[in-house]
Motif scaffolding. Structure first.
Motif, PDB file in Angstrom:
ATOM      1  N   PRO A 263       0.787  -1.232   0.000  1.00 12.13           N
ATOM      2  CA  PRO A 263       0.000   0.000   0.000  1.00 12.13           C
ATOM      3  C   PRO A 263       0.821   1.284   0.000  1.00 12.13           C
ATOM      4  O   PRO A 263       0.253   2.377  -0.066  1.00 12.13           O
ATOM      5  CB  PRO A 263      -0.789  -0.115   1.303  1.00 12.13           C
ATOM      6  N   ALA A 264       2.148   1.206   0.091  1.00 10.48           N
ATOM      7  CA  ALA A 264       2.964   2.406   0.313  1.00 10.48           C
ATOM      8  C   ALA A 264       2.820   3.437  -0.800  1.00 10.48           C
ATOM      9  O   ALA A 264       2.782   4.646  -0.538  1.00 10.48           O
ATOM     10  CB  ALA A 264       4.436   2.018   0.490  1.00 10.48           C
ATOM     11  N   LEU A 265       2.754   2.987  -2.048  1.00 11.12           N
ATOM     12  CA  LEU A 265       2.656   3.942  -3.147  1.00 11.12           C
ATOM     13  C   LEU A 265       1.359   4.738  -3.044  1.00 11.12           C
ATOM     14  O   LEU A 265       1.366   5.976  -3.137  1.00 11.12           O
ATOM     15  CB  LEU A 265       2.721   3.213  -4.493  1.00 11.12           C
ATOM     16  N   GLU A 266       0.252   4.058  -2.850  1.00 12.86           N
ATOM     17  CA  GLU A 266      -1.026   4.766  -2.767  1.00 12.86           C
ATOM     18  C   GLU A 266      -1.077   5.678  -1.546  1.00 12.86           C
ATOM     19  O   GLU A 266      -1.691   6.746  -1.589  1.00 12.86           O
ATOM     20  CB  GLU A 266      -2.172   3.760  -2.749  1.00 12.86           C
ATOM     21  N   GLU A 267      -0.404   5.277  -0.467  1.00 11.20           N
ATOM     22  CA  GLU A 267      -0.355   6.133   0.719  1.00 11.20           C
ATOM     23  C   GLU A 267       0.428   7.412   0.424  1.00 11.20           C
ATOM     24  O   GLU A 267       0.038   8.508   0.856  1.00 11.20           O
ATOM     25  CB  GLU A 267       0.273   5.371   1.883  1.00 11.20           C
ATOM     26  N   LEU A 268       1.526   7.310  -0.305  1.00 15.21           N
ATOM     27  CA  LEU A 268       2.298   8.496  -0.673  1.00 15.21           C
ATOM     28  C   LEU A 268       1.508   9.408  -1.604  1.00 15.21           C
ATOM     29  O   LEU A 268       1.548  10.637  -1.474  1.00 15.21           O
ATOM     30  CB  LEU A 268       3.611   8.085  -1.353  1.00 15.21           C
ATOM     31  N   LEU A 269       0.794   8.800  -2.534  1.00 19.08           N
ATOM     32  CA  LEU A 269       0.044   9.577  -3.517  1.00 19.08           C
ATOM     33  C   LEU A 269      -1.235  10.163  -2.930  1.00 19.08           C
ATOM     34  O   LEU A 269      -1.755  11.169  -3.446  1.00 19.08           O
ATOM     35  CB  LEU A 269      -0.308   8.708  -4.728  1.00 19.08           C
ATOM     36  N   GLY A 270      -1.763   9.523  -1.887  1.00 19.10           N
ATOM     37  CA  GLY A 270      -3.036   9.963  -1.341  1.00 19.10           C
ATOM     38  C   GLY A 270      -4.206   9.657  -2.254  1.00 19.10           C
ATOM     39  O   GLY A 270      -5.255  10.303  -2.200  1.00 19.10           O
ATOM     40  N   ARG A 271      -4.031   8.659  -3.114  1.00 18.44           N
ATOM     41  CA  ARG A 271      -5.074   8.244  -4.068  1.00 18.44           C
ATOM     42  C   ARG A 271      -4.740   6.844  -4.557  1.00 18.44           C
ATOM     43  O   ARG A 271      -3.685   6.292  -4.249  1.00 18.44           O
ATOM     44  CB  ARG A 271      -5.144   9.198  -5.260  1.00 18.44           C
ATOM     45  N   GLY A 272      -5.643   6.275  -5.336  1.00 19.73           N
ATOM     46  CA  GLY A 272      -5.378   4.968  -5.920  1.00 19.73           C
ATOM     47  C   GLY A 272      -4.311   5.036  -6.997  1.00 19.73           C
ATOM     48  O   GLY A 272      -4.164   6.060  -7.686  1.00 19.73           O
ATOM     49  N   ALA A 273      -3.565   3.972  -7.141  1.00 17.78           N
ATOM     50  CA  ALA A 273      -2.561   3.904  -8.200  1.00 17.78           C
ATOM     51  C   ALA A 273      -3.234   3.716  -9.560  1.00 17.78           C
ATOM     52  O   ALA A 273      -4.353   3.193  -9.656  1.00 17.78           O
ATOM     53  CB  ALA A 273      -1.602   2.735  -7.934  1.00 17.78           C
ATOM     54  N   THR A 274      -2.562   4.148 -10.602  1.00 23.27           N
ATOM     55  CA  THR A 274      -3.078   4.010 -11.957  1.00 23.27           C
ATOM     56  C   THR A 274      -3.123   2.537 -12.355  1.00 23.27           C
ATOM     57  O   THR A 274      -2.097   1.858 -12.308  1.00 23.27           O
ATOM     58  CB  THR A 274      -2.194   4.769 -12.955  1.00 23.27           C
ATOM     59  N   PRO A 275      -4.271   2.017 -12.737  1.00 22.96           N
ATOM     60  CA  PRO A 275      -4.341   0.592 -13.108  1.00 22.96           C
ATOM     61  C   PRO A 275      -3.684   0.331 -14.456  1.00 22.96           C
ATOM     62  O   PRO A 275      -3.595   1.233 -15.313  1.00 22.96           O
ATOM     63  CB  PRO A 275      -5.844   0.313 -13.160  1.00 22.96           C
ATOM     64  N   LEU A 276      -3.243  -0.898 -14.659  1.00 25.54           N
ATOM     65  CA  LEU A 276      -2.629  -1.264 -15.932  1.00 25.54           C
ATOM     66  C   LEU A 276      -3.597  -1.035 -17.086  1.00 25.54           C
ATOM     67  O   LEU A 276      -3.178  -0.650 -18.187  1.00 25.54           O
ATOM     68  CB  LEU A 276      -2.179  -2.724 -15.896  1.00 25.54           C
ATOM     69  N   SER A 277      -4.875  -1.233 -16.855  1.00 25.99           N
ATOM     70  CA  SER A 277      -5.853  -1.032 -17.928  1.00 25.99           C
ATOM     71  C   SER A 277      -5.797   0.394 -18.467  1.00 25.99           C
ATOM     72  O   SER A 277      -5.930   0.621 -19.681  1.00 25.99           O
ATOM     73  CB  SER A 277      -7.265  -1.361 -17.429  1.00 25.99           C
ATOM     74  N   ALA A 278      -5.573   1.381 -17.586  1.00 26.99           N
ATOM     75  CA  ALA A 278      -5.494   2.772 -18.033  1.00 26.99           C
ATOM     76  C   ALA A 278      -4.237   3.005 -18.867  1.00 26.99           C
ATOM     77  O   ALA A 278      -4.262   3.750 -19.851  1.00 26.99           O
ATOM     78  CB  ALA A 278      -5.518   3.707 -16.833  1.00 26.99           C
ATOM     79  N   VAL A 279      -3.125   2.373 -18.467  1.00 27.00           N
ATOM     80  CA  VAL A 279      -1.879   2.504 -19.235  1.00 27.00           C
ATOM     81  C   VAL A 279      -2.054   1.893 -20.621  1.00 27.00           C
ATOM     82  O   VAL A 279      -1.641   2.473 -21.639  1.00 27.00           O
ATOM     83  CB  VAL A 279      -0.716   1.831 -18.482  1.00 27.00           C
TER      84      VAL A 279
END
Length: 287
Positions: A263-279
């Protein structure tokens, strides 16, 4: 001053962009091999100086006055890469930097089956012995790699590749923003960070399913023989050494080396991570 290396590259340029949203331009410096490519940053008030890991003498000037230095990992592999990283670490220490950050990988390990991972592990070890506070960013596997693995899947309906395993595919933009957060908020992590990844680890079966949903056309996952795949790359002009390195990525993923998430990345961003589907959706629009 915060010094960012590789600031005209795919990751480094995004790190600087997000960093400038958090700190004044005069507090940011970049170290680049071609200063002309950073003219836009200079126009914004960022200090631009030439710095080349392969020419350590240039780093003294590039890192002058650094409070923090972010070392973006080199594109080389093996001893050359580790030597370049070590030169950057040494130059940061000589400049008096109070913290060195390094873009590592969540799969960094000395016995990895994928060649860049032992390089990351060796660089982390060098940092730990350098006696300067450091943060190794344990980044997830770049999601931009996936479009390169598709081959002719969109034309044939078959995603043909060697057997693989789950990978925590993570976007460059998310990782760049997280690096900017850590640079602006000094000392949040000492040593290696937790894995900075998207929340899910997906394999190429999952990718085929995503492509099916995005295109409305069935894409089937087809597993091919390792040697046949490598031979096909070489036949299409990929150097043999690079082809062998790339098959190592599949070997490592089968062993679960890139399956770790957190969860560390989303905690740093303060939002959900970009899903692979969006990429993948963005990549499809650019084709």
């Amino acid at each position: 001053m915060i010094v960012v290396t590789g600031a005209t590259g795919q990751l480094g340029s995004k790190i600087v962009r997000y960093l400038l949203e958090r700190v004044p331009a005069e507090a940011v410096a970049v170290s680049v091999r071609d200063t002309d490519r950073a003219a836009g940053l200079a126009a914004r008030g960022v200090r631009v100086r030439r710095g080349d890991f392969s020419d350590p003498d240039t780093l003294k000037d590039a890192f002058e006055g650094a409070r923090q230095v972010l070392v973006v990992s080199a594109n080389d592999t093996g001893e050359a890469a580790v030597a370049q990283h070590a030169a950057a670490v040494d130059a940061a220490r000589a400049a008096g930097a109070g913290r060195i950050l390094y873009t590592s990988h969540q799969g960094a390990r000395a016995d990895s089956l994928f060649a860049p991972m032992p390089d990351h592990a060796a660089t982390e070890q060098y940092l730990s012995e350098a006696r300067t506070p450091f943060t190794a960013l344990r980044n997830g596997f770049y999601a931009s790699t996936v479009p390169l693995l598709l081959g002719r899947a969109l034309e044939t309906g078959e995603l043909v590749a060697p057997a693989d395993g789950p990978v925590s595919w993570t976007s460059h933009a998310d990782l760049a923003e997280a690096a900017a957060v850590l640079l602006a908020d000094e000392g949040r992590y000492d040593g290696a960070t937790p894995p900075l990844t998207a929340p899910d680890a997906l394999d190429l079966d999952d990718v085929a399913g995503i492509l099916t949903r995005l295109t409305g056309r069935t894409v089937r996952r087809v597993v091919t023989d390792d040697d046949e795949w490598v031979a096909g790359l070489i036949e299409h002009g990929v150097p043999a050494a690079q082809a062998q390195m790339l098959i190592g990525m599949f070997h490592a993923s089968r062993r679960g080396e890139f399956a770790t998430t957190g969860p560390a990345l989303e905690e740093l961003l303060g939002r959900g991570a970009t899903p692979l589907s969006a990429v993948l959706e963005e990549a499809l629009t650019l084709r």
